[in-house]
Design a protein around this motif. Structure first.
Motif, PDB file in Angstrom:
ATOM      1  N   TYR A  39       2.660  45.408   4.591  1.00  0.00           N
ATOM      2  CA  TYR A  39       2.605  45.408   6.056  1.00  0.00           C
ATOM      3  C   TYR A  39       2.080  44.124   6.697  1.00  0.00           C
ATOM      4  CZ  TYR A  39       3.177  50.457   5.516  1.00  0.00           C
ATOM      5  OH  TYR A  39       3.636  51.694   5.191  1.00  0.00           O
ATOM      6  N   CYS A  40       1.345  43.310   5.954  1.00  0.00           N
ATOM      7  CA  CYS A  40       0.599  42.238   6.631  1.00  0.00           C
ATOM      8  C   CYS A  40       0.861  40.834   6.103  1.00  0.00           C
ATOM      9  CB  CYS A  40      -0.901  42.498   6.525  1.00  0.00           C
ATOM     10  SG  CYS A  40      -1.404  44.207   6.824  1.00  0.00           S
ATOM     11  N   SER A  51      -3.014  33.225  13.364  1.00  0.00           N
ATOM     12  CA  SER A  51      -4.389  33.317  13.840  1.00  0.00           C
ATOM     13  C   SER A  51      -5.400  32.862  12.774  1.00  0.00           C
ATOM     14  CB  SER A  51      -4.703  34.771  14.248  1.00  0.00           C
ATOM     15  OG  SER A  51      -5.381  34.794  15.480  1.00  0.00           O
ATOM     16  N   VAL A  53      -5.738  34.155   9.986  1.00  0.00           N
ATOM     17  CA  VAL A  53      -6.197  35.341   9.262  1.00  0.00           C
ATOM     18  C   VAL A  53      -5.369  35.528   7.986  1.00  0.00           C
ATOM     19  CG1 VAL A  53      -6.339  37.864   9.332  1.00  0.00           C
ATOM     20  CG2 VAL A  53      -7.007  36.525  11.332  1.00  0.00           C
ATOM     21  N   LEU A  55      -4.683  37.728   4.559  1.00  0.00           N
ATOM     22  CA  LEU A  55      -4.916  39.065   4.013  1.00  0.00           C
ATOM     23  C   LEU A  55      -4.247  39.200   2.647  1.00  0.00           C
ATOM     24  CD1 LEU A  55      -4.197  41.009   7.324  1.00  0.00           C
ATOM     25  CD2 LEU A  55      -6.439  40.475   6.368  1.00  0.00           C
ATOM     26  N   LYS A  67     -12.694  37.231  13.317  1.00  0.00           N
ATOM     27  CA  LYS A  67     -11.421  37.880  13.628  1.00  0.00           C
ATOM     28  C   LYS A  67     -11.022  38.998  12.689  1.00  0.00           C
ATOM     29  CE  LYS A  67      -9.207  34.201  16.101  1.00  0.00           C
ATOM     30  NZ  LYS A  67      -8.435  32.999  15.930  1.00  0.00           N
ATOM     31  N   GLN A  68     -11.417  38.896  11.453  1.00  0.00           N
ATOM     32  CA  GLN A  68     -10.848  39.849  10.503  1.00  0.00           C
ATOM     33  C   GLN A  68     -11.917  40.636   9.762  1.00  0.00           C
ATOM     34  OE1 GLN A  68      -9.446  36.376   8.300  1.00  0.00           O
ATOM     35  NE2 GLN A  68      -9.579  37.656   6.503  1.00  0.00           N
ATOM     36  N   ARG A  79     -12.558  45.054  11.877  1.00  0.00           N
ATOM     37  CA  ARG A  79     -11.370  44.659  12.645  1.00  0.00           C
ATOM     38  C   ARG A  79     -10.081  44.929  11.885  1.00  0.00           C
ATOM     39  NH1 ARG A  79     -12.360  42.493  17.448  1.00  0.00           N
ATOM     40  NH2 ARG A  79     -10.276  41.821  17.981  1.00  0.00           N
ATOM     41  N   MET A  84      -5.165  48.014  13.013  1.00  0.00           N
ATOM     42  CA  MET A  84      -4.135  48.963  12.568  1.00  0.00           C
ATOM     43  C   MET A  84      -4.124  50.233  13.402  1.00  0.00           C
ATOM     44  SD  MET A  84      -3.914  48.663   8.482  1.00  0.00           S
ATOM     45  CE  MET A  84      -5.363  47.823   7.958  1.00  0.00           C
ATOM     46  N   LYS A  89      -6.356  44.402  19.052  1.00  0.00           N
ATOM     47  CA  LYS A  89      -4.950  44.004  19.199  1.00  0.00           C
ATOM     48  C   LYS A  89      -4.108  44.604  18.076  1.00  0.00           C
ATOM     49  CE  LYS A  89      -4.047  40.038  20.873  1.00  0.00           C
ATOM     50  NZ  LYS A  89      -4.172  38.583  21.003  1.00  0.00           N
ATOM     51  N   PRO A  93       2.202  43.552  15.014  1.00  0.00           N
ATOM     52  CA  PRO A  93       2.504  43.553  16.441  1.00  0.00           C
ATOM     53  C   PRO A  93       3.501  44.655  16.800  1.00  0.00           C
ATOM     54  CG  PRO A  93       2.547  41.328  15.568  1.00  0.00           C
ATOM     55  CD  PRO A  93       2.390  42.235  14.390  1.00  0.00           C
ATOM     56  N   PHE A  96       7.037  45.355  15.581  1.00  0.00           N
ATOM     57  CA  PHE A  96       7.277  45.043  14.183  1.00  0.00           C
ATOM     58  C   PHE A  96       7.209  46.289  13.315  1.00  0.00           C
ATOM     59  CE2 PHE A  96       6.302  43.241  10.020  1.00  0.00           C
ATOM     60  CZ  PHE A  96       7.226  42.220   9.959  1.00  0.00           C
TER      61      PHE A  96
HETATM   62  C1  HEC Z   1       5.134  39.994  12.327  1.00  0.00           C
HETATM   63  C2  HEC Z   1       3.950  39.239  12.031  1.00  0.00           C
HETATM   64  C3  HEC Z   1       2.654  39.960  11.798  1.00  0.00           C
HETATM   65  C4  HEC Z   1       2.400  41.001  10.938  1.00  0.00           C
HETATM   66  C5  HEC Z   1       3.354  41.722  10.036  1.00  0.00           C
HETATM   67  C6  HEC Z   1       0.968  41.249  11.036  1.00  0.00           C
HETATM   68  N1  HEC Z   1       0.394  40.385  11.925  1.00  0.00           N
HETATM   69 FE1  HEC Z   1      -1.598  40.229  12.360  1.00  0.00          FE
HETATM   70  N2  HEC Z   1      -1.218  38.738  13.651  1.00  0.00           N
HETATM   71  C7  HEC Z   1       0.046  38.246  13.988  1.00  0.00           C
HETATM   72  C8  HEC Z   1      -0.067  37.310  15.070  1.00  0.00           C
HETATM   73  C9  HEC Z   1       1.095  36.585  15.725  1.00  0.00           C
HETATM   74  C10 HEC Z   1      -1.435  37.224  15.386  1.00  0.00           C
HETATM   75  C11 HEC Z   1      -2.073  36.399  16.478  1.00  0.00           C
HETATM   76  C12 HEC Z   1      -2.067  37.286  17.672  1.00  0.00           C
HETATM   77  C13 HEC Z   1      -2.665  36.682  18.859  1.00  0.00           C
HETATM   78  O1  HEC Z   1      -3.712  36.059  18.735  1.00  0.00           O
HETATM   79  O2  HEC Z   1      -2.089  36.931  19.915  1.00  0.00           O
HETATM   80  C14 HEC Z   1      -2.128  38.126  14.480  1.00  0.00           C
HETATM   81  C15 HEC Z   1      -3.506  38.331  14.469  1.00  0.00           C
HETATM   82  C16 HEC Z   1      -4.167  39.205  13.642  1.00  0.00           C
HETATM   83  C17 HEC Z   1      -5.611  39.401  13.604  1.00  0.00           C
HETATM   84  C18 HEC Z   1      -6.620  38.692  14.473  1.00  0.00           C
HETATM   85  C19 HEC Z   1      -6.712  39.538  15.719  1.00  0.00           C
HETATM   86  C20 HEC Z   1      -7.664  39.019  16.713  1.00  0.00           C
HETATM   87  O3  HEC Z   1      -8.280  39.886  17.337  1.00  0.00           O
HETATM   88  O4  HEC Z   1      -7.744  37.822  16.911  1.00  0.00           O
HETATM   89  C21 HEC Z   1      -5.863  40.348  12.673  1.00  0.00           C
HETATM   90  C22 HEC Z   1      -7.236  40.906  12.254  1.00  0.00           C
HETATM   91  C23 HEC Z   1      -4.592  40.763  12.132  1.00  0.00           C
HETATM   92  N3  HEC Z   1      -3.591  40.058  12.720  1.00  0.00           N
HETATM   93  C24 HEC Z   1      -4.461  41.735  11.157  1.00  0.00           C
HETATM   94  C25 HEC Z   1      -3.225  42.189  10.691  1.00  0.00           C
HETATM   95  C26 HEC Z   1      -3.085  43.289   9.754  1.00  0.00           C
HETATM   96  C27 HEC Z   1      -4.223  44.104   9.190  1.00  0.00           C
HETATM   97  C28 HEC Z   1      -1.747  43.420   9.522  1.00  0.00           C
HETATM   98  C29 HEC Z   1      -1.068  44.433   8.655  1.00  0.00           C
HETATM   99  C30 HEC Z   1      -1.395  45.819   8.874  1.00  0.00           C
HETATM  100  C31 HEC Z   1      -1.049  42.414  10.317  1.00  0.00           C
HETATM  101  N4  HEC Z   1      -1.978  41.692  11.014  1.00  0.00           N
HETATM  102  C32 HEC Z   1       0.321  42.237  10.313  1.00  0.00           C
HETATM  103  C33 HEC Z   1       1.232  38.586  13.371  1.00  0.00           C
HETATM  104  C34 HEC Z   1       1.386  39.586  12.430  1.00  0.00           C
END
Ligand code: HEC
Length: 120
Positions: A39-40, A51, A53, A55, A67-68, A79, A84, A89, A93, A96
């Protein structure tokens, strides 16, 4: 109540208890990493992580960061979980897919609650 009935109830009680006490808590490599990969990691891997981040590994996941944060013992303040569940946030997204199921999120919560074990 007959003695046999009482004894069998007692045995049953011990079985149920021991099951919950001795069941191994979730393990990073076996239980958690596959979910991150699914997923991530596409957006939060080693190359240009969104960002900043990452994982994609145990160390990255538990690294202290604003952030994470994963807070061992406290999934609701972590976070990783909050994104999730939508308490922070929403991640992945909104548009997705696929998205983690409630059961999968519960497993991650369980892992954090038990202290983020990595046996492998
Ligand atoms: C399709 C791409 C995509 C996927 C898949 C994705 N992310 Fe993200 N993630 C982003 C983007 C783009 C940002 C930056 C968002 C922003 O700052 O507006 C982000 C930011 C974050 C942040 C920082 C948030 C913050 O508050 O600044 C975390 C934590 C995070 N993601 C966790 C996850 C986790 C856990 C998963 C899986 C369950 C995941 N992401 C899956 C695109 C994705």
């Amino acid at each position: 109540m007959s003695v046999i009935k009482m004894v069998s109830l007692a045995v049953l009680g011990v079985l149920v208890l021991s099951d919950s006490i001795f069941a191994a808590p979730p393990d990073f490599q076996k239980d958690i990493q596959p979910l991150m990969t699914k997923y991530c990691v596409e957006c939060h891997g080693a190359s240009k992580p969104k960002s900043g981040v990452r994982l994609d590994s145990y160390d990255a996941l538990i690294a202290k960061s604003r952030k994470q944060s994963v807070i061992p013992g406290d999934p609701d303040k972590s976070r990783l979980v909050m994104t999730m569940t939508g308490a922070a946030k929403l991640m992945p997204p909104k548009k997705f897919t696929p998205r983690p199921t409630t059961e999968e999120i519960d497993l991650i919560k369980e892992w954090i609650k038990a202290g983020t074990k990595n046996y492998s």
